[in-house]
Structure formats: C-alpha cells, structure tokens
Design an enzyme around this catalytic site. Structure first.
Site, PDB file in Angstrom:
ATOM      1  N   GLU A 178       6.383   6.263   1.221  1.00  0.00           N
ATOM      2  CA  GLU A 178       5.757   7.578   1.384  1.00  0.00           C
ATOM      3  C   GLU A 178       5.808   8.070   2.826  1.00  0.00           C
ATOM      4  OE1 GLU A 178       1.540   8.067   0.484  1.00  0.00           O
ATOM      5  OE2 GLU A 178       1.716  10.220   0.842  1.00  0.00           O
TER       6      GLU A 178
ATOM      7  N   ASP B  53       4.237   2.561  -1.678  1.00  0.00           N
ATOM      8  CA  ASP B  53       3.131   3.337  -1.121  1.00  0.00           C
ATOM      9  C   ASP B  53       2.249   2.360  -0.341  1.00  0.00           C
ATOM     10  OD1 ASP B  53       1.042   4.984  -0.500  1.00  0.00           O
ATOM     11  OD2 ASP B  53       1.067   6.019  -2.429  1.00  0.00           O
TER      12      ASP B  53
ATOM     13  N   ILE C 108      -0.481   2.674   1.487  1.00  0.00           N
ATOM     14  CA  ILE C 108      -1.900   2.818   1.137  1.00  0.00           C
ATOM     15  C   ILE C 108      -1.992   3.951   0.126  1.00  0.00           C
ATOM     16  CG2 ILE C 108      -4.234   3.403   1.911  1.00  0.00           C
ATOM     17  CD1 ILE C 108      -3.690   2.097   4.552  1.00  0.00           C
ATOM     18  N   ASP C 109      -2.277   3.615  -1.104  1.00  0.00           N
ATOM     19  CA  ASP C 109      -2.492   4.649  -2.115  1.00  0.00           C
ATOM     20  C   ASP C 109      -3.995   4.846  -2.239  1.00  0.00           C
ATOM     21  OD1 ASP C 109      -1.536   6.427  -4.285  1.00  0.00           O
ATOM     22  OD2 ASP C 109      -2.853   5.120  -5.450  1.00  0.00           O
TER      23      ASP C 109
ATOM     24  N   THR D 135      -5.514   7.126   0.366  1.00  0.00           N
ATOM     25  CA  THR D 135      -5.829   7.200   1.797  1.00  0.00           C
ATOM     26  C   THR D 135      -7.203   7.837   2.045  1.00  0.00           C
ATOM     27  OG1 THR D 135      -3.518   7.213   2.465  1.00  0.00           O
ATOM     28  CG2 THR D 135      -5.062   8.188   4.006  1.00  0.00           C
TER      29      THR D 135
ATOM     30  N   ASP E 156       3.679   6.925  -5.862  1.00  0.00           N
ATOM     31  CA  ASP E 156       2.372   6.849  -6.527  1.00  0.00           C
ATOM     32  C   ASP E 156       2.468   6.131  -7.877  1.00  0.00           C
ATOM     33  OD1 ASP E 156       1.071   8.541  -4.570  1.00  0.00           O
ATOM     34  OD2 ASP E 156       1.987  10.269  -5.565  1.00  0.00           O
TER      35      ASP E 156
END
Ligand code: 2AM
Ligand code: CA
Ligand code: CA
Ligand code: CA
Length: 273
Positions: free
Chosen positions: A65, A83, A85-86, A88, A208
């Site tokens: 991402e 990703d 950190i999904d 955030t 995602d």
C-alpha cells in the site's frame, strides 16, 4: 522453509517490531483526505517486509500500500500483496484492532494468506487448498446462515451516502445486527472465524483483501464483488464475503436489484489501484 512458513514468520517479526516501538511518538501524515492517515510505522513496516522478501526471494514481485510495486500490472510468477498496517486509524487512535495483511499469488492463482492481529498476537493463515488456521488451530468450515439471524460488518459511512444508502439500509434493517471494526483484513478474518456472517464494503484495494480472500475461501466463505463476480487481485473492487447461503441471499435479494447502479459505480474508481 516454504514460502508459506516464511510469510508467517515475517508477519510475526514485523508485528513484534510494531509492539516494541508502540511507545515511540508517531509521525502522522494525511493522504487523500484529512481522515486518510499514514504513519512512519506503516512505511517502516512495509520496508521491513519488502526487504525480508527481497533478500530471500529476489525474483518475487511485491505490491504494498505504501508505495512498492505501483507499476506492477502482471500477476506472473510469485506476487506478494502487502498491507503493512490495515486499520491505520485504529492504530493511531486505539493502538489496537489493526493487522498486517499478506496475500501471495503464483501465476495469478491463490497461494497463501496471512493476517496478523498484532496486539492480540493472533495469526490467521491459510495455504490454498489446505484449510485455514488461527495460530495452530484449524478453523472449521462455515455454517450457513440466513440474513435475519446474521451479524453483518459494514462501515456506517456507506449508510450516510446518498448513492449507497438505498442499497444497504435494507440489509442492515433485516440483519440481526451490524458491526464495524475498521480493519478490512480483520473483517475477513472474523468472517473466517464465523463470529460475523458477512462483510460488505464498496471499495477495497488489493492489499486490503488479498490475504483475507485466501483465508476466507479456505473455510468455505464465498468472496466476490457485489455483482457476484470473482475478485481481481490486481485491482480495487467492491466486496461481498459471506457463508454460502447468506452470500446467495444478499446477492439475489439485496444487491442484484441494484445491478445497473452497481455497474455504474464499478465502471468508475475500480479500474485502477
Ligand atoms: P487502511 O487502514 O490500510 O488504510 C477501514 O474501514 C478499512 O478500510 C481499513 O481496512 C482501511 O485500510 C480501509 N481504507 C481506508 N481508506 C480507504 C480508502 N480510501 N479506500 C479503500 N479502503 C480504505
Ligand atoms: Ca491506508
Ligand atoms: Ca488496508
Ligand atoms: Ca494500510
């Protein structure tokens, strides 16, 4: 070590780094709008994962991402979709309820998915065709449910927008209840776990859903866009994930009646990442 085992190990390592550095002050920037945040930790975690993959598998392709692989348009060979950190916003506001998500494809076919719920130390993972796991425990296949006894996860923002309210309010009204967790990857994991019955959202990027897609399908969840079509891991898409009968009910009774409206929405922002 297989690529699958390696993927799990780097997700765990990256999560450990995040936990260790949680007390340090974050540098927070905005992206597309004032509520679309990115932190130095998102970027550093992506770099950490990409560096580990590249040093072990220099010929693999990586999309992340926070900037890696923006020019990748082919799914040839091994493709990692990451990703770092999904969730955030959860990370910034709550320091919990966020996950690291990794989906791996081989020549366009699903290979493995990993979702690491960092603060709860829960690793959801699956190798295509071999079942899904939470840590060491194999997850059972999903039970079918009807909408009236189902819990649906949906971001309430979709109920505030004119172009989507009409489609989604009847679903939430009929369902037993609704939840919103703020991390698409965890939503997929929760469907796989059977603690929610469906996750519905109008736009996700490949990072995602890539990991979640593979894990959810391994317990018999049906994953598609909101027109019932297969997801393309290289492009953004709408999402409908649910156990088999609920997926059918949502598609036939609630979404396909809006087919032309949905096709119009899909012809817009979904063609690119
Ligand atoms: P992120 O935290 O990695 O950005 C929140 O409802 C979920 O939607 C999170 O999984 C979040 O991922 C994702 N998300 C946030 N902004 C988004 C956007 N503009 N388009 C699509 N997904 C988004
Ligand atoms: Ca983001
Ligand atoms: Ca995300
Ligand atoms: Ca992210």
């Amino acid at each position: 070590m297989s690529i699958y085992e390696f993927a799990k190990s780097i997700a765990l390592l990256a999560g450990e780094r995040i936990r260790e550095e949680l007390s340090q002050e974050l540098i927070i920037e905005t992206k597309s709008n004032p509520n679309d945040l990115v932190t130095n930790m998102d970027k550093a975690t992506e770099v950490f994962l990409v560096d580990r993959i590249k040093e072990t598998y220099p010929d693999h392709h990586i999309i992340g991402e926070e900037g890696h692989g923006k020019d990748i348009t082919s799914a040839d060979g091994y493709l990692w979709i990451i990703d770092p950190i999904d969730g955030t916003l959860n990370f910034v506001h709550q320091q919990q309820n966020f996950a690291i998500s990794i989906g791996i494809f081989h020549n366009g076919e699903k290979y493995a998915g990993v979702i690491y719920d960092v603060m709860n130390d829960k690793l959801y993972h699956a190798e295509a065709g071999k079942g899904a796991y939470l840590n060491e425990e194999k997850l059972p296949m999903l039970k079918n449910t009807a909408l009236v006894t189902s819990i649906i996860s949906m971001n309430p923002n979709w109920l505030t927008k004119d172009r989507t309210r009409e489609m989604y309010v009847p679903i939430i009204r009929t369902a037993r209840s609704a939840r919103s967790y703020g991390s698409a990857a965890l939503d997929f994991a929760y469907v796989a776990l059977g603690i929610i019955d469906s996750y519905i959202t109008l736009r996700l990027h490949p990072w995602d859903f890539a990991g979640g897609l593979i894990i959810a399908e391994e317990v018999g969840a049906v994953v598609s866009n909101q027109l019932g079509e297969k997801l393309d891991p290289l492009h953004s898409n709408s999402i409908l994930v649910a156990n088999q009968t609920l997926h059918q009910e949502l598609l036939a009774d609630y979404l396909l009646p809006f087919e032309s409206h949905l096709r119009l929405i899909h012809s817009g922002p979904f063609s690119h990442r």
